[in-house]
Design an enzyme around this catalytic site. Structure first.
Site, PDB file in Angstrom:
ATOM      1  N   TYR A  27     -38.979 -29.082  21.082  1.00 49.02           N
ATOM      2  CA  TYR A  27     -39.540 -29.968  22.112  1.00 49.02           C
ATOM      3  C   TYR A  27     -38.508 -30.383  23.154  1.00 49.02           C
ATOM      4  O   TYR A  27     -38.720 -30.227  24.362  1.00 49.02           O
ATOM      5  CB  TYR A  27     -40.188 -31.200  21.451  1.00 49.02           C
ATOM      6  CG  TYR A  27     -41.408 -30.790  20.657  1.00 49.02           C
ATOM      7  CD1 TYR A  27     -42.647 -30.672  21.270  1.00 49.02           C
ATOM      8  CD2 TYR A  27     -41.307 -30.453  19.310  1.00 49.02           C
ATOM      9  CE1 TYR A  27     -43.758 -30.246  20.562  1.00 49.02           C
ATOM     10  CE2 TYR A  27     -42.404 -30.024  18.593  1.00 49.02           C
ATOM     11  CZ  TYR A  27     -43.633 -29.921  19.227  1.00 49.02           C
ATOM     12  OH  TYR A  27     -44.725 -29.483  18.521  1.00 49.02           O
ATOM     13  N   GLY A  28     -37.371 -30.926  22.677  1.00 50.09           N
ATOM     14  CA  GLY A  28     -36.365 -31.391  23.621  1.00 50.09           C
ATOM     15  C   GLY A  28     -35.835 -30.256  24.484  1.00 50.09           C
ATOM     16  O   GLY A  28     -35.705 -30.391  25.708  1.00 50.09           O
ATOM     17  N   GLU A  33     -31.477 -19.613  20.579  1.00 51.56           N
ATOM     18  CA  GLU A  33     -32.316 -20.018  19.444  1.00 51.56           C
ATOM     19  C   GLU A  33     -31.914 -19.213  18.211  1.00 51.56           C
ATOM     20  O   GLU A  33     -31.886 -17.986  18.257  1.00 51.56           O
ATOM     21  CB  GLU A  33     -33.797 -19.781  19.793  1.00 51.56           C
ATOM     22  CG  GLU A  33     -34.773 -19.858  18.629  1.00 51.56           C
ATOM     23  CD  GLU A  33     -34.730 -21.193  17.885  1.00 51.56           C
ATOM     24  OE1 GLU A  33     -34.847 -22.246  18.537  1.00 51.56           O
ATOM     25  OE2 GLU A  33     -34.570 -21.171  16.653  1.00 51.56           O
ATOM     26  N   GLY A  70     -40.155 -26.586  15.966  1.00 50.31           N
ATOM     27  CA  GLY A  70     -41.150 -27.185  15.077  1.00 50.31           C
ATOM     28  C   GLY A  70     -42.582 -26.985  15.530  1.00 50.31           C
ATOM     29  O   GLY A  70     -43.513 -27.067  14.714  1.00 50.31           O
ATOM     30  N   MET A 123     -50.366 -32.805  15.188  1.00 48.61           N
ATOM     31  CA  MET A 123     -50.790 -34.189  15.443  1.00 48.61           C
ATOM     32  C   MET A 123     -49.935 -34.781  16.544  1.00 48.61           C
ATOM     33  O   MET A 123     -48.717 -34.880  16.410  1.00 48.61           O
ATOM     34  CB  MET A 123     -50.669 -35.042  14.182  1.00 48.61           C
ATOM     35  CG  MET A 123     -51.754 -34.750  13.165  1.00 48.61           C
ATOM     36  SD  MET A 123     -51.528 -35.744  11.670  1.00 48.61           S
ATOM     37  CE  MET A 123     -52.256 -37.295  12.171  1.00 48.61           C
ATOM     38  N   GLU A 132     -51.511 -40.139   7.193  1.00 46.22           N
ATOM     39  CA  GLU A 132     -52.309 -39.057   7.777  1.00 46.22           C
ATOM     40  C   GLU A 132     -53.211 -38.499   6.686  1.00 46.22           C
ATOM     41  O   GLU A 132     -52.760 -38.239   5.568  1.00 46.22           O
ATOM     42  CB  GLU A 132     -51.318 -38.047   8.344  1.00 46.22           C
ATOM     43  CG  GLU A 132     -51.722 -36.619   8.358  1.00 46.22           C
ATOM     44  CD  GLU A 132     -50.537 -35.713   8.763  1.00 46.22           C
ATOM     45  OE1 GLU A 132     -49.506 -36.186   9.291  1.00 46.22           O
ATOM     46  OE2 GLU A 132     -50.654 -34.514   8.514  1.00 46.22           O
ATOM     47  N   HIS A 134     -40.161 -34.824   9.092  1.00 46.22           N
ATOM     48  CA  HIS A 134     -39.880 -35.552  10.336  1.00 46.22           C
ATOM     49  C   HIS A 134     -38.442 -36.067  10.401  1.00 46.22           C
ATOM     50  O   HIS A 134     -38.221 -37.273  10.518  1.00 46.22           O
ATOM     51  CB  HIS A 134     -40.824 -36.751  10.471  1.00 46.22           C
ATOM     52  CG  HIS A 134     -42.274 -36.415  10.536  1.00 46.22           C
ATOM     53  ND1 HIS A 134     -43.269 -37.360  10.356  1.00 46.22           N
ATOM     54  CD2 HIS A 134     -42.916 -35.256  10.773  1.00 46.22           C
ATOM     55  CE1 HIS A 134     -44.464 -36.787  10.472  1.00 46.22           C
ATOM     56  NE2 HIS A 134     -44.272 -35.506  10.716  1.00 46.22           N
ATOM     57  N   ASN A 171     -46.302 -39.727  13.769  1.00 50.58           N
ATOM     58  CA  ASN A 171     -45.713 -38.388  13.872  1.00 50.58           C
ATOM     59  C   ASN A 171     -44.874 -38.298  15.155  1.00 50.58           C
ATOM     60  O   ASN A 171     -45.275 -38.812  16.187  1.00 50.58           O
ATOM     61  CB  ASN A 171     -46.813 -37.330  13.884  1.00 50.58           C
ATOM     62  CG  ASN A 171     -47.874 -37.590  12.834  1.00 50.58           C
ATOM     63  OD1 ASN A 171     -48.501 -38.644  12.854  1.00 50.58           O
ATOM     64  ND2 ASN A 171     -48.060 -36.679  11.934  1.00 50.58           N
ATOM     65  N   PHE A 190     -43.474 -35.805  17.485  1.00 51.90           N
ATOM     66  CA  PHE A 190     -43.116 -34.904  18.591  1.00 51.90           C
ATOM     67  C   PHE A 190     -43.525 -35.383  19.972  1.00 51.90           C
ATOM     68  O   PHE A 190     -42.878 -35.010  20.966  1.00 51.90           O
ATOM     69  CB  PHE A 190     -43.517 -33.445  18.321  1.00 51.90           C
ATOM     70  CG  PHE A 190     -44.969 -33.064  18.414  1.00 51.90           C
ATOM     71  CD1 PHE A 190     -45.688 -33.190  19.578  1.00 51.90           C
ATOM     72  CD2 PHE A 190     -45.611 -32.497  17.315  1.00 51.90           C
ATOM     73  CE1 PHE A 190     -47.014 -32.786  19.660  1.00 51.90           C
ATOM     74  CE2 PHE A 190     -46.930 -32.089  17.380  1.00 51.90           C
ATOM     75  CZ  PHE A 190     -47.642 -32.244  18.563  1.00 51.90           C
TER      76      PHE A 190
HETATM   77  P1  FDA Z   1     -37.077 -28.720  16.745  1.00 49.18           P
HETATM   78  O1  FDA Z   1     -36.749 -28.705  15.302  1.00 49.18           O
HETATM   79  O2  FDA Z   1     -38.486 -28.588  17.147  1.00 49.18           O
HETATM   80  O3  FDA Z   1     -36.282 -27.538  17.487  1.00 49.18           O
HETATM   81  C1  FDA Z   1     -34.940 -27.255  17.224  1.00 49.18           C
HETATM   82  C2  FDA Z   1     -34.699 -25.770  17.383  1.00 49.18           C
HETATM   83  O4  FDA Z   1     -33.299 -25.514  17.388  1.00 49.18           O
HETATM   84  C3  FDA Z   1     -35.270 -24.932  16.248  1.00 49.18           C
HETATM   85  O5  FDA Z   1     -36.049 -23.872  16.776  1.00 49.18           O
HETATM   86  C4  FDA Z   1     -34.040 -24.407  15.515  1.00 49.18           C
HETATM   87  O6  FDA Z   1     -34.237 -23.141  14.929  1.00 49.18           O
HETATM   88  C5  FDA Z   1     -33.007 -24.368  16.617  1.00 49.18           C
HETATM   89  N1  FDA Z   1     -31.619 -24.496  16.149  1.00 49.18           N
HETATM   90  C6  FDA Z   1     -31.139 -25.352  15.216  1.00 49.18           C
HETATM   91  N2  FDA Z   1     -29.814 -25.203  15.080  1.00 49.18           N
HETATM   92  C7  FDA Z   1     -29.436 -24.242  15.957  1.00 49.18           C
HETATM   93  C8  FDA Z   1     -28.193 -23.635  16.278  1.00 49.18           C
HETATM   94  N3  FDA Z   1     -27.042 -24.029  15.696  1.00 49.18           N
HETATM   95  N4  FDA Z   1     -28.175 -22.643  17.200  1.00 49.18           N
HETATM   96  C9  FDA Z   1     -29.326 -22.244  17.807  1.00 49.18           C
HETATM   97  N5  FDA Z   1     -30.537 -22.788  17.536  1.00 49.18           N
HETATM   98  C10 FDA Z   1     -30.585 -23.778  16.629  1.00 49.18           C
HETATM   99  N6  FDA Z   1     -44.647 -33.745  14.204  1.00 49.18           N
HETATM  100  C11 FDA Z   1     -45.710 -34.301  14.844  1.00 49.18           C
HETATM  101  O7  FDA Z   1     -45.538 -35.064  15.793  1.00 49.18           O
HETATM  102  N7  FDA Z   1     -46.986 -33.992  14.428  1.00 49.18           N
HETATM  103  C12 FDA Z   1     -47.223 -33.166  13.374  1.00 49.18           C
HETATM  104  O8  FDA Z   1     -48.394 -32.897  13.043  1.00 49.18           O
HETATM  105  C13 FDA Z   1     -46.116 -32.607  12.686  1.00 49.18           C
HETATM  106  N8  FDA Z   1     -46.285 -31.808  11.580  1.00 49.18           N
HETATM  107  C14 FDA Z   1     -45.204 -31.167  11.016  1.00 49.18           C
HETATM  108  C15 FDA Z   1     -45.385 -30.257   9.973  1.00 49.18           C
HETATM  109  C16 FDA Z   1     -44.305 -29.547   9.453  1.00 49.18           C
HETATM  110  C17 FDA Z   1     -44.514 -28.569   8.325  1.00 49.18           C
HETATM  111  C18 FDA Z   1     -43.000 -29.753   9.999  1.00 49.18           C
HETATM  112  C19 FDA Z   1     -41.815 -28.993   9.475  1.00 49.18           C
HETATM  113  C20 FDA Z   1     -42.812 -30.660  11.034  1.00 49.18           C
HETATM  114  C21 FDA Z   1     -43.899 -31.374  11.540  1.00 49.18           C
HETATM  115  N9  FDA Z   1     -43.733 -32.280  12.583  1.00 49.18           N
HETATM  116  C22 FDA Z   1     -44.824 -32.881  13.170  1.00 49.18           C
HETATM  117  C23 FDA Z   1     -42.378 -32.601  13.099  1.00 49.18           C
HETATM  118  C24 FDA Z   1     -42.049 -31.947  14.453  1.00 49.18           C
HETATM  119  O9  FDA Z   1     -42.321 -30.566  14.413  1.00 49.18           O
HETATM  120  C25 FDA Z   1     -40.574 -32.215  14.768  1.00 49.18           C
HETATM  121  O10 FDA Z   1     -40.383 -33.615  14.844  1.00 49.18           O
HETATM  122  C26 FDA Z   1     -40.139 -31.588  16.093  1.00 49.18           C
HETATM  123  O11 FDA Z   1     -40.311 -30.194  16.066  1.00 49.18           O
HETATM  124  C27 FDA Z   1     -38.690 -31.914  16.412  1.00 49.18           C
HETATM  125  O12 FDA Z   1     -38.433 -31.514  17.741  1.00 49.18           O
HETATM  126  P2  FDA Z   1     -36.963 -31.253  18.233  1.00 49.18           P
HETATM  127  O13 FDA Z   1     -37.018 -30.870  19.667  1.00 49.18           O
HETATM  128  O14 FDA Z   1     -36.115 -32.420  17.863  1.00 49.18           O
HETATM  129  O15 FDA Z   1     -36.392 -30.031  17.355  1.00 49.18           O
END
Ligand code: FDA
Length: 497
Positions: free
Chosen positions: A15-16, A35, A109, A116, A353, A438, A476, A478
């Protein structure tokens, strides 16, 4: 030879990172996104890009030889099984006291989550991000994030009769009979598509139980929204299967970014370096927290302050199941996308949820993922002996979350004459207290960074992901991660370019 130079490099495509890339590109900046996961644009031998939740395979887990399914038991049978080691989509990253589930691949993610899309209640925002102007967030950045993510609402009239939401209606009945507020929540899954699935007019995805290992249809992941728009500018390039290992000041200004190029077995096939004028840490709470902790401890980024790695929380995640009576079946076919929750935040510190359990059979089970007010916070630390970053979270720290969830489910069980399921997270184990979906924190806003994500001590380095948020969002996360990124990148573009 001199490494290639890019004006802006974004680590991670969640997301970020997606927000940063789109807005920088629209401002005319060339952006390289890096990535560690795969691009997820090529079908496997079954013609599908993503595996089903009930049938994990080589695509499902990040570099494991055995699955680590969040629900690992059913009626006494362990569910985990051997799979080929592959750069799969879901990372079950194990620390001492907690398994942190994260998406791996272009889209982060958004590839694996339940979609959600929840905006916290306005009056609770001050506790989430105390240094941020809430009026600006609710007037401008939350609406911008919701629009950018393609958030939509389920048609409640359809929901009331749809077989695939029988489980949610049972959840509502039980919540309301015990006097709890039952609230619908928006989602990024296209509910018109889901209606067509239910009518047999489109290939099934949510109605085939697809979720934590990816959705083949219907879900608006970042690949359909922010990342598609970013790529359409022509200014953004994405390098999948590249894992950043180091960021350090470059001799002539800017930063040297070092990364490992991986093959799909996880082996390092090359080391790649680039220089970048600006670097955005968007590797997720754990990715960014680990990387910055290592770079500070090893002296690569000596100017980082002592807040790096701190204030990490699990958003109070705890799971549980309830066993319903035979007259309360929850349905054989359950949409994998949740639409609602039970709000007992003010009285009990829990927002639960109403989650699907898409097994394809009648289970008479109600499953819940509770987000709770848990005050415990962990820290990342560099372990020089192992060359890895540890997280000091302890399983016992989930106890406040269990207590909060019990304010809802003990009451419902008493009212309904029902009991907790004890078979879903082990044998005779009620609480899924070993995991989080999360992760939040690790480089907190206005502490490790200034109030817009600029890292202290190193101009041109930014944090723009869930690492900025100190451990809990009350719902949640995101949408809040996206809205905060929108707020911060606007300021950064206006002032730092
Ligand atoms: P995010 O984790 O999305 O992205 C980080 C990326 O950086 C990843 O693609 C990773 O592979 C990459 N990366 C990491 N280290 C690296 C490195 N050293 N070099 C290169 N790339 C690297 N939230 C919500 O609001 N509603 C929901 O319904 C759900 N449901 C849910 C289910 C499940 C199973 C999970 C695992 C998570 C959720 N979430 C959720 C949480 C939500 O997905 C999560 O909070 C966000 O994806 C976080 O967004 P970020 O941008 O912080 O990082």
């Amino acid at each position: 030879s001199t490494p290639p130079h890019v004006p802006a490099l974004v680590i991670g495509t969640g997301y970020g990172g997606a927000v940063a890339a789109l807005r920088l590109a629209q401002a005319g900046v060339e952006v390289r996104m890096v990535e560690m996961g795969m691009s997820w644009d090529t079908p496997g031998s079954d013609g599908k890009i993503f595996a089903n939740t009930t049938k994990p395979d080589y695509r499902s887990f990040w570099l494991r030889t055995r699955t680590k399914q969040p629900i690992n038991n059913f009626l006494g049978f362990p569910l985990d099984k051997d799979v080929p080691r592959h750069t799969g989509i879901l990372d079950a990253e194990e620390f001492g006291g907690i398994t942190v589930y994260q998406g791996r691949g272009v889209g982060g993610g958004s590839l694996v989550n339940g979609g959600m899309a929840v905006t916290p209640r306005r009056e609770r925002f001050a506790a989430v991000l105390p240094s941020v102007n809430a009026d600006e967030m609710y007037d401008r950045y939350y609406p911008r994030a919701n629009a950018g993510l393609g958030v939509n609402h389920v048609d409640v009239a359809w929901w009331e009769t749809a077989d695939c939401y029988q489980f949610a209606r049972v959840g509502r009945k039980h919540a309301q009979r015990s006097g709890f507020a039952f609230v619908f929540v928006p989602n990024v899954y296209d509910f018109d598509y889901m209606k067509r699935e239910a009518a047999g007019l489109a290939p099934k995805s949510a109605l085939a139980g697809e979720v934590i290992y990816g959705n083949n249809h219907g879900k608006r992941t970042l690949r359909q929204t922010y990342l598609a728009r970013a790529l359409a500018t022509g200014k953004v390039t994405i390098s999948p299967l590249h894992e950043v290992t180091s960021v350090a000041p470059a001799a002539g200004g800017g930063y040297v970014v070092v990364m490992n190029r991986l093959d799909t077995g996880g082996a390092v096939v090359a080391s790649v370096s680039m220089t970048a004028g600006k670097v955005f840490f968007a590797a997720g709470s754990v990715g960014t927290g680990k990387l910055l902790t290592k770079l500070k401890a090893t002296g690569a980024l000596p100017g980082l302050n002592d807040e790096i790695g701190k204030s990490w929380g699990d958003n109070g995640n705890v799971m549980c199941g309830r066993a319903n009576h035979m007259w309360d079946p929850t349905g054989k076919v359950q949409a994998s996308m949740p639409t609602a929750g039970i709000d007992n935040w003010d009285a009990g510190g829990a927002f639960a949820e109403v989650a699907p359990l898409p097994t394809g059979i009648e289970t008479y089970a109600s499953l819940y993922l509770s987000i709770t007010r848990n005050p415990n916070r962990a820290a990342f630390t560099w372990n020089a002996a192992t060359g890895k970053v540890d997280l000091n979270w302890q399983t016992a720290w989930k106890q406040p979350s269990i207590e909060a969830a019990k304010t809802i489910f003990d009451k419902i069980n008493a009212k309904e004459g029902t009991i907790y399921r004890t078979d879903l997270f082990g044998s005779y184990k009620i609480w899924g207290d070993h995991l989080t979906y999360h992760p939040l924190g690790g480089a907190v806003l206005n502490k490790a960074t200034d109030n817009h994500g600029r890292l202290h001590g190193h101009p041109g380095l930014y944090v723009i992901d869930g690492a900025l948020i100190p451990g809990n969002t009350t719902v949640n996360p995101f949408v809040t991660i996206t809205a905060l990124a929108e707020r911060n990148i606007e300021e950064i573009i206006a002032t730092d370019l």
